[in-house]
Write an enzyme that holds these catalytic residues in place. Structure first.
Site, short mmCIF file in Angstrom:
data_model
loop_
_atom_site.label_atom_id
_atom_site.label_comp_id
_atom_site.label_asym_id
_atom_site.label_seq_id
_atom_site.Cartn_x
_atom_site.Cartn_y
_atom_site.Cartn_z
N HIS A 189 0.82 -1.21 0.00
CA HIS A 189 0.00 0.00 0.00
C HIS A 189 0.85 1.26 0.00
O HIS A 189 0.52 2.24 -0.68
CB HIS A 189 -0.92 0.00 1.23
N ARG A 294 -10.01 -0.13 -13.83
CA ARG A 294 -9.90 -1.26 -12.88
C ARG A 294 -11.08 -1.16 -11.91
O ARG A 294 -10.98 -0.58 -10.83
CB ARG A 294 -8.59 -1.18 -12.11
N ARG A 330 -13.07 -2.70 -17.44
CA ARG A 330 -12.80 -4.11 -17.12
C ARG A 330 -13.76 -4.58 -16.04
O ARG A 330 -14.01 -3.85 -15.07
CB ARG A 330 -11.35 -4.25 -16.64
N ASP A 450 0.60 -9.18 -15.24
CA ASP A 450 0.35 -10.58 -14.90
C ASP A 450 0.98 -11.52 -15.92
O ASP A 450 1.44 -12.60 -15.55
CB ASP A 450 -1.17 -10.83 -14.82
N ARG A 460 4.82 -10.97 -9.05
CA ARG A 460 5.00 -9.56 -9.40
C ARG A 460 5.27 -8.69 -8.18
O ARG A 460 5.62 -7.53 -8.32
CB ARG A 460 3.78 -9.05 -10.18
N CYS A 496 -2.21 -2.83 -21.75
CA CYS A 496 -2.53 -1.91 -20.65
C CYS A 496 -1.72 -2.20 -19.39
O CYS A 496 -1.99 -1.64 -18.35
CB CYS A 496 -4.03 -1.94 -20.35
C1 PEP Z 1 -1.94 -6.45 -15.93
O1 PEP Z 1 -1.95 -7.55 -15.37
O2 PEP Z 1 -1.02 -6.05 -16.67
C2 PEP Z 1 -3.06 -5.51 -15.72
C3 PEP Z 1 -3.19 -4.41 -16.42
O3 PEP Z 1 -3.94 -5.81 -14.73
P1 PEP Z 1 -3.64 -5.58 -13.16
O4 PEP Z 1 -2.32 -4.87 -13.04
O5 PEP Z 1 -4.79 -4.81 -12.66
O6 PEP Z 1 -3.58 -6.99 -12.67
MG MG Z 2 -3.74 -8.24 -14.42
#
Ligand code: PEP
Ligand code: MG
Length: 538
Positions: A189, A294, A330, A450, A460, A496
């Site tokens: 956070h 998001r 999304r 992801d 990640r 994205c």
């Molecule tokens: C991603 O996974 O690149 C993505 C845009 O979604 P998030 O970061 O919200 O998982």
């Molecule tokens: Mg993602």
């Protein structure tokens, strides 16, 4: 170590968590040591003291939430703590201990320490990150029990320490300062807040030997901390600062122009947002629309899920802002690193590989259909693209399409105006990239955040694996495959993930065949500038 000129330079390397450069004196964050001797009273008096401390803590949080204003991330973090405070299960062991004769401070400390230990032992970095929220809450309550006040952090310093409570971050005037933590991750956070507020931050820095007051240089872009810099290091830092200012000024010129490569090819550059408040400082004319909303952030930090009317109002605000430009919303991507109390599962051993995104939505049609109805109603106002996260099997897209059909049929039966949004999907699981032609989607958006972690089997949010979780030939091969399929089939493909917000990665993405990128709002100018510098290899 002394502050005299003879001090030896110390160079420490960590993991970048929020970009930028900061210079200032070291300020060590001491571990909270609230060990105030309370005069324990009767069980009733102790119970009342704890109730009062909990109440004051809740009021303090409510005031902080109030001052968070449009800062949705801050509000979500503070609301998370406020929700914890309201959870009777969390405080019940403390009240039980008080009834058995334990003083209020020891009772609440032991109850919350037990919870914190559980979070710290979690395998998932997200849950480990939540330990800081609980510790923050514990110390807040203990301070109120002791009648003590929290000392504010001085402005403009380089804070070093193990971890920092989100509320303390929010209460600090950073004024050019920065943050270097041993714990935490790039998705903790505090890191999210630091990026949103432009405070340079590095994690994975163990700075045990450095003392208060020593001059330091923090580089949140390359992840380094230099304490007691020598003349050469100072000069190099000043050169970098000047270069960064110059780059910013140079890139700023591209903000107002459409993105075009040096060969004259147009590239769409859109923005990623968490909600309509993120749009307040952005001129829609500087974008090609919104490539990712998001929506899970609309579901965070609240005591109930947003209903159809609330969602419709939010989606309409976003469409209004875009004024006819492309908008991709999304569907809920809860789970993984984004739990929603009462909806996502708490017992998963590996939430990133668990019931997340479309897997969760399909298990909760009562929630998913509300969102699809709101989106279809918003699509009556302006064209809208709806995108499904975490798809790994064609059957999942087929199930989403069937639910969208149901939602449209319901709305028609209720004589409510609705439109059919285009239905597309995120490509963020290697299986989807490898079999892209098998999926019934009208468009694709690559989620590189992801896609990297699932391709490389490297979380990640694990600072130690930051070197693995980077773009590489395997990732680019998957992206190129999807881009090629999109070009051949006429189905739009964009990206994205955060990679598009890194100017150094833009040529790689364009080489892979992409011509639509969606970026963090702060990266609009730099991404457009990187596009303008790009020339296709002969
Ligand atoms: C991603 O996974 O690149 C993505 C845009 O979604 P998030 O970061 O919200 O998982
Ligand atoms: Mg993602």
């Amino acid at each position: 170590m002394s502050t005299e000129a003879a001090a030896t330079m110390v160079c420490l390397q960590g993991v970048p968590a929020a970009p930028g450069l900061a210079a200032g004196p070291i300020f060590r964050l001491t571990e909270p040591t609230i060990r105030v001797e309370r005069q324990a009273g009767s069980a009733t008096a102790e119970r009342m003291a704890l109730e009062a401390a909990l109440q004051t803590a809740a009021e303090g949080l409510a005031a902080l939430i109030e001052t968070a204003g449009d800062d949705e991330e801050a509000e979500a973090i503070l609301s998370f703590q406020a929700a914890l405070l309201e959870d009777p299960e969390l405080t019940a062991p403390a009240f039980a201990a008080i009834a058995a004769g334990t003083p209020a401070d020891r009772a609440i400390r032991e109850a919350l320490d037990g919870e914190i230990a559980g979070y710290l032992a979690a395998e998932d970095a997200y849950f480990r990150g939540r330990a800081a929220d609980l510790a923050d809450l514990r110390d807040r309550v203990l301070r109120h029990l002791a009648g003590a006040e929290e000392a504010p952090l001085p402005a403009g310093v380089i804070c070093v320490g193990s971890d920092l409570a989100p509320s303390r971050f929010l209460a600090t005037r950073w004024d050019g300062g920065g943050l270097a933590l041993a714990r935490g991750s790039t998705t903790s956070h505090v890191a999210i807040l630091a990026r949103a507020r432009g405070v340079p931050m590095v994690v994975g820095i163990v700075a045990d030997g450095v003392a208060n007051g020593h001059p330091a240089l923090l580089d949140g872009t390359d992840g380094s901390l230099v304490v007691d810099p020598d003349q050469a290091a100072r000069l190099a830092f000043e050169v970098r600062q000047a270069a960064e200012l110059q780059t910013r000024a140079r890139d700023e010129k591209f903000l107002t122009r459409p993105a075009v490569t040096a060969d004259g090819e147009s590239v769409a550059v859109m923005v990623n947002i968490a909600g309509p408040d993120d749009l307040s400082g952005i001129d829609p004319g500087h974008t090609d629309g919104i490539g990712l909303v998001r929506t899970e952030f609309l579901f965070h930090g609240r005591d109930r899920l947003p209903d159809e009317a609330e969602q419709l109002a939010v989606y309409r605000r976003i469409l209004d802002w875009a004024g006819g430009r492309s908008v991709t919303i999304r569907t809920l991507d809860a789970g993984g690193d984004k739990p929603i109390p009462g909806l996502t599962r708490r017992d998963e051993s590996n939430p990133f590989l668990g019931v997340r995104g479309v897997r969760l939505s399909l298990r909760h049609p009562e929630v998913f259909v509300v969102q699809l109805r709101a989106l279809a109603r918003a699509a009556a106002v302006a064209p809208l693209k709806v995108m499904v996260p975490m798809v790994s099997l064609p059957e999942e897209m087929a199930a989403c399409r069937a639910l969208l059909d149901d939602a449209l049929a319901q709305l028609a039966a209720e004589s409510l105006p609705a439109g059919r949004p285009q239905l597309g999907m995120m490509i963020e699981v290697p299986a989807a990239a490898l079999m892209v032609e098998a999926f019934d989607a009208e468009f694709y958006s690559i989620g590189s955040n992801d896609l990297i972690q699932y391709t490389m089997a490297a979380s990640r949010d694990e600072p130690e694996l930051a070197g693995l979780a980077r773009p590489n030939a395997a990732l680019i091969a998957l992206i190129a495959r999807v881009a090629q399929y999109g070009a051949g089939s006429g189905r739009p493909v964009s990206l994205c993930g955060d990679l598009a917000s890194e100017p150094a990665q833009v040529p790689l993405l364009l080489d892979a065949g992409l011509r639509a990128l969606s970026v963090a709002p702060a990266a609009l100018a730099t991404t457009k500038a990187a596009v303008a510098r790009y020339r296709r290899a002969a």
